[in-house]
Design a protein around this motif. Structure first.
Motif, PDB file in Angstrom:
ATOM      1  N   GLY A   8     -12.000 -18.865  38.640  1.00 40.94           N
ATOM      2  CA  GLY A   8     -11.819 -20.259  38.366  1.00 40.94           C
ATOM      3  C   GLY A   8     -12.178 -20.606  36.870  1.00 40.94           C
ATOM      4  O   GLY A   8     -11.158 -21.725  36.677  1.00 40.94           O
ATOM      5  N   SER A   9     -13.335 -20.203  36.704  1.00 35.23           N
ATOM      6  CA  SER A   9     -13.743 -20.606  35.652  1.00 35.23           C
ATOM      7  C   SER A   9     -13.515 -19.728  34.195  1.00 35.23           C
ATOM      8  O   SER A   9     -13.907 -20.082  33.131  1.00 35.23           O
ATOM      9  N   ARG A  10     -12.600 -18.829  34.070  1.00 35.20           N
ATOM     10  CA  ARG A  10     -12.828 -17.745  33.066  1.00 35.20           C
ATOM     11  C   ARG A  10     -11.221 -17.579  32.794  1.00 35.20           C
ATOM     12  O   ARG A  10     -10.344 -17.507  33.597  1.00 35.20           O
ATOM     13  N   VAL A  11     -10.866 -17.011  31.515  1.00 34.12           N
ATOM     14  CA  VAL A  11      -9.793 -16.410  31.432  1.00 34.12           C
ATOM     15  C   VAL A  11      -9.759 -14.975  31.968  1.00 34.12           C
ATOM     16  O   VAL A  11     -11.047 -14.198  31.339  1.00 34.12           O
ATOM     17  N   VAL A  12      -8.926 -14.244  32.839  1.00 40.94           N
ATOM     18  CA  VAL A  12      -8.851 -12.948  33.264  1.00 40.94           C
ATOM     19  C   VAL A  12      -8.171 -12.144  32.321  1.00 40.94           C
ATOM     20  O   VAL A  12      -6.850 -12.427  32.082  1.00 40.94           O
ATOM     21  N   TYR A  13      -8.480 -10.597  32.764  1.00 44.28           N
ATOM     22  CA  TYR A  13      -7.525 -10.064  31.020  1.00 44.28           C
ATOM     23  C   TYR A  13      -7.210  -8.025  31.695  1.00 44.28           C
ATOM     24  O   TYR A  13      -8.271  -8.087  32.414  1.00 44.28           O
ATOM     25  N   GLY A  14      -6.307  -7.613  31.611  1.00 50.18           N
ATOM     26  CA  GLY A  14      -6.464  -6.488  32.020  1.00 50.18           C
ATOM     27  C   GLY A  14      -5.314  -5.866  31.991  1.00 50.18           C
ATOM     28  O   GLY A  14      -3.617  -6.799  31.834  1.00 50.18           O
ATOM     29  N   GLY A  15      -4.350  -4.103  31.742  1.00 45.20           N
ATOM     30  CA  GLY A  15      -3.910  -3.834  31.715  1.00 45.20           C
ATOM     31  C   GLY A  15      -2.694  -4.163  33.367  1.00 45.20           C
ATOM     32  O   GLY A  15      -4.077  -4.022  34.409  1.00 45.20           O
ATOM     33  N   ALA A  16      -1.825  -3.962  33.036  1.00 47.28           N
ATOM     34  CA  ALA A  16      -0.955  -3.897  34.224  1.00 47.28           C
ATOM     35  C   ALA A  16       0.843  -3.268  34.208  1.00 47.28           C
ATOM     36  O   ALA A  16       1.390  -3.373  33.362  1.00 47.28           O
ATOM     37  N   ARG A  17       0.963  -2.988  35.492  1.00 48.00           N
ATOM     38  CA  ARG A  17       2.409  -2.256  35.566  1.00 48.00           C
ATOM     39  C   ARG A  17       2.896  -3.591  36.196  1.00 48.00           C
ATOM     40  O   ARG A  17       3.117  -3.900  37.505  1.00 48.00           O
ATOM     41  N   VAL A  18       4.154  -3.321  35.764  1.00 47.94           N
ATOM     42  CA  VAL A  18       5.383  -4.632  36.269  1.00 47.94           C
ATOM     43  C   VAL A  18       6.830  -3.875  37.504  1.00 47.94           C
ATOM     44  O   VAL A  18       6.759  -2.665  36.703  1.00 47.94           O
ATOM     45  N   ARG A  19       7.116  -4.807  38.209  1.00 46.23           N
ATOM     46  CA  ARG A  19       8.005  -4.103  38.594  1.00 46.23           C
ATOM     47  C   ARG A  19       9.142  -5.228  39.662  1.00 46.23           C
ATOM     48  O   ARG A  19       8.500  -6.271  39.923  1.00 46.23           O
ATOM     49  N   ALA A  20       9.865  -5.653  39.437  1.00 47.45           N
ATOM     50  CA  ALA A  20      11.656  -5.832  40.306  1.00 47.45           C
ATOM     51  C   ALA A  20      11.395  -5.658  41.248  1.00 47.45           C
ATOM     52  O   ALA A  20      11.756  -4.787  41.885  1.00 47.45           O
ATOM     53  N   TRP A  21      11.200  -6.678  42.506  1.00 45.05           N
ATOM     54  CA  TRP A  21      11.690  -6.565  43.683  1.00 45.05           C
ATOM     55  C   TRP A  21      12.662  -8.084  44.604  1.00 45.05           C
ATOM     56  O   TRP A  21      12.283  -8.887  44.064  1.00 45.05           O
ATOM     57  N   PRO A  22      13.029  -7.231  44.799  1.00 45.84           N
ATOM     58  CA  PRO A  22      13.846  -5.785  45.826  1.00 45.84           C
ATOM     59  C   PRO A  22      15.211  -5.275  44.423  1.00 45.84           C
ATOM     60  O   PRO A  22      15.122  -5.698  43.523  1.00 45.84           O
ATOM     61  N   GLU A  23      14.698  -4.145  44.319  1.00 46.91           N
ATOM     62  CA  GLU A  23      15.876  -2.729  43.170  1.00 46.91           C
ATOM     63  C   GLU A  23      17.046  -3.699  43.146  1.00 46.91           C
ATOM     64  O   GLU A  23      16.853  -3.384  41.649  1.00 46.91           O
ATOM     65  N   ASP A  24      17.904  -3.930  44.461  1.00 45.80           N
ATOM     66  CA  ASP A  24      19.321  -4.299  44.090  1.00 45.80           C
ATOM     67  C   ASP A  24      19.101  -5.635  43.833  1.00 45.80           C
ATOM     68  O   ASP A  24      20.244  -5.925  42.559  1.00 45.80           O
ATOM     69  N   LYS A  25      18.623  -6.684  44.461  1.00 44.70           N
ATOM     70  CA  LYS A  25      19.082  -8.305  43.728  1.00 44.70           C
ATOM     71  C   LYS A  25      17.953  -8.572  43.232  1.00 44.70           C
ATOM     72  O   LYS A  25      17.112  -9.247  44.238  1.00 44.70           O
ATOM     73  N   PRO A  26      17.455  -8.190  41.872  1.00 43.13           N
ATOM     74  CA  PRO A  26      15.408  -8.675  42.053  1.00 43.13           C
ATOM     75  C   PRO A  26      15.824 -10.533  42.597  1.00 43.13           C
ATOM     76  O   PRO A  26      15.878 -10.955  41.916  1.00 43.13           O
ATOM     77  N   THR A  27      14.176 -10.138  42.713  1.00 41.94           N
ATOM     78  CA  THR A  27      13.985 -12.093  42.971  1.00 41.94           C
ATOM     79  C   THR A  27      12.514 -12.236  42.325  1.00 41.94           C
ATOM     80  O   THR A  27      12.080 -13.649  42.236  1.00 41.94           O
ATOM     81  N   HIS A  28      11.858 -11.550  42.061  1.00 39.07           N
ATOM     82  CA  HIS A  28       9.956 -11.672  42.188  1.00 39.07           C
ATOM     83  C   HIS A  28      10.025 -10.150  40.732  1.00 39.07           C
ATOM     84  O   HIS A  28      10.766  -8.966  40.655  1.00 39.07           O
ATOM     85  N   TYR A  29       9.156 -10.293  40.178  1.00 41.33           N
ATOM     86  CA  TYR A  29       8.930  -9.592  39.223  1.00 41.33           C
ATOM     87  C   TYR A  29       7.257  -9.982  40.164  1.00 41.33           C
ATOM     88  O   TYR A  29       6.506 -10.666  40.030  1.00 41.33           O
ATOM     89  N   TYR A  30       6.899  -8.931  40.138  1.00 42.88           N
ATOM     90  CA  TYR A  30       5.501  -8.087  41.113  1.00 42.88           C
ATOM     91  C   TYR A  30       4.277  -7.632  39.892  1.00 42.88           C
ATOM     92  O   TYR A  30       4.800  -6.036  38.798  1.00 42.88           O
ATOM     93  N   MET A  31       3.354  -8.084  38.914  1.00 37.73           N
ATOM     94  CA  MET A  31       2.668  -7.173  38.351  1.00 37.73           C
ATOM     95  C   MET A  31       0.697  -6.867  38.279  1.00 37.73           C
ATOM     96  O   MET A  31       0.389  -7.859  38.802  1.00 37.73           O
ATOM     97  N   ASN A  32       1.569  -5.436  39.173  1.00 37.58           N
ATOM     98  CA  ASN A  32       0.651  -4.873  40.109  1.00 37.58           C
ATOM     99  C   ASN A  32      -0.815  -4.902  38.116  1.00 37.58           C
ATOM    100  O   ASN A  32      -0.763  -3.749  37.631  1.00 37.58           O
TER     101      ASN A  32
END
Length: 325
Positions: free
Chosen positions: A211-235
């Motif tokens: 909570g006191s630093r900028v965190v960074y890193g690589g991530a893969r993204v997926r939409a959920w659910p696949e048929d009618k997405p309501t969210h993007y999840y960045m893992n």
């Protein structure tokens, strides 16, 4: 460093390149058009009203070895008045290149007014569509020299540059040499850090720094659910190695409701980058300011909670082809 402010005719005021970028992507994709920019100096506009050029704000370039920061540059066919801050910038560049053989596409250094961020003030809620940008009108610079000569013509401004846009801060950090990161300081939420301490990879951040630093890193993204997405999840590809396991994992995820993206001024830009990163052989490089918390319920690992989308920066990276042995 780059010139980051100009007067935008369509937006009706002096804007940062980041606001121009957000407004460009907020337009429907089929109707997007580039904006017309003029000099940011009011006295110069009154005298000559020169055009300037916006660079890289209308494209989400993939992150590469050659850093591509969005910025403004002067136009060779549209001169400025002698006291204009843009002329001072160009003069500094000519001093570095005494031959005077400058190309139109040469980048010019920017005076202190928007060069280096000294204070970062993270936002606590999203800026909704239609809301004014606090960073753009007026520019977030507190001048130490209130007096201006020659009827208000602006020279190089000095003072403290403050922003609530994490992307502006990250671009500043990315452009800095390693030695400069160790010496230049930035104030955040009442504490002072060096730029070297500012950004930490996911695998190196500790619970004490959460909570006191900028965190960074690589991530893969997926939409959920696949048929009618309501969210993007960045893992994130890496996990919170210095945190205890939650449900047997140290993985880290950012969850973005699509509804939230559609309501935010920054949402269209982030959505465009997410879609670009969803292409084969692409991934996201994420920079975020927020709190890492254990995922609720029976979910494993951690979630990074981002209070405002202005505290989230997404860069698209294309994987390099594997070298043949």
């Amino acid at each position: 460093m780059e010139i980051l402010e100009a007067y935008c005719e369509e937006l009706g005021g002096v804007v940062e390149i980041y606001e121009a970028q957000e407004e460009y992507f907020a337009q429907p994709a089929a109707n997007r058009h580039r904006f017309k920019f003029r000099c940011s100096d009011a006295a110069c506009r009154a005298a000559k009203n020169p055009l300037v050029v916006g660079v890289n704000y209308d494209k989400n370039a993939e992150e590469s070895d050659k850093y591509q920061q969005p910025h403004f540059k002067s136009h060779t066919n549209h001169p400025h008045i002698d006291r204009c801050v843009w002329v001072v910038s160009d003069a500094g560049k000519r001093e570095e290149n005494p031959s005077g053989n400058e190309r139109d596409d040469v980048r010019h250094p920017r005076p202190k007014a928007t060069n280096v961020v000294d204070v970062f003030e993270p936002r606590h809620s999203d800026t909704l569509l239609g809301a004014a940008s606090a960073d753009a009108r007026p520019p977030a610079v507190v001048s130490n020299d209130a007096s201006q000569e020659d009827g208000g013509q602006a020279g190089i401004r000095s003072g403290t540059t403050t922003t609530s846009r994490l992307e502006k801060l990250i671009d500043c950090w990315s452009n800095m040499e390693l030695d400069a990161r160790r010496h230049h300081r930035i104030a955040i939420n009442g504490r002072t850090l060096t730029y070297h301490q500012l950004c930490l990879r996911i695998i190196t951040i500790s619970e004490e720094e959460n909570g006191s630093r900028v965190v960074y890193g690589g991530a893969r993204v997926r939409a959920w659910p696949e048929d009618k997405p309501t969210h993007y999840y960045m893992n994130f590809i890496d996990g919170c190695d210095r945190f205890p396991e939650v449900g047997g994992e140290k993985s880290l995820t950012i969850s973005l409701p699509i509804k939230r993206l559609k309501q935010s001024r920054r949402g269209a830009l982030l959505t465009d980058r997410i879609e670009q990163a969803s292409q084969p052989n692409h991934y996201l490089k994420i920079y975020a300011w927020g709190d890492i918390t254990a995922r609720s319920g029976n979910k494993k690992g951690y979630e990074l909670e981002v209070a405002a989308l202005d505290n989230l920066v997404l860069k698209v990276v294309k994987k390099k082809p594997a070298e043949r042995k």
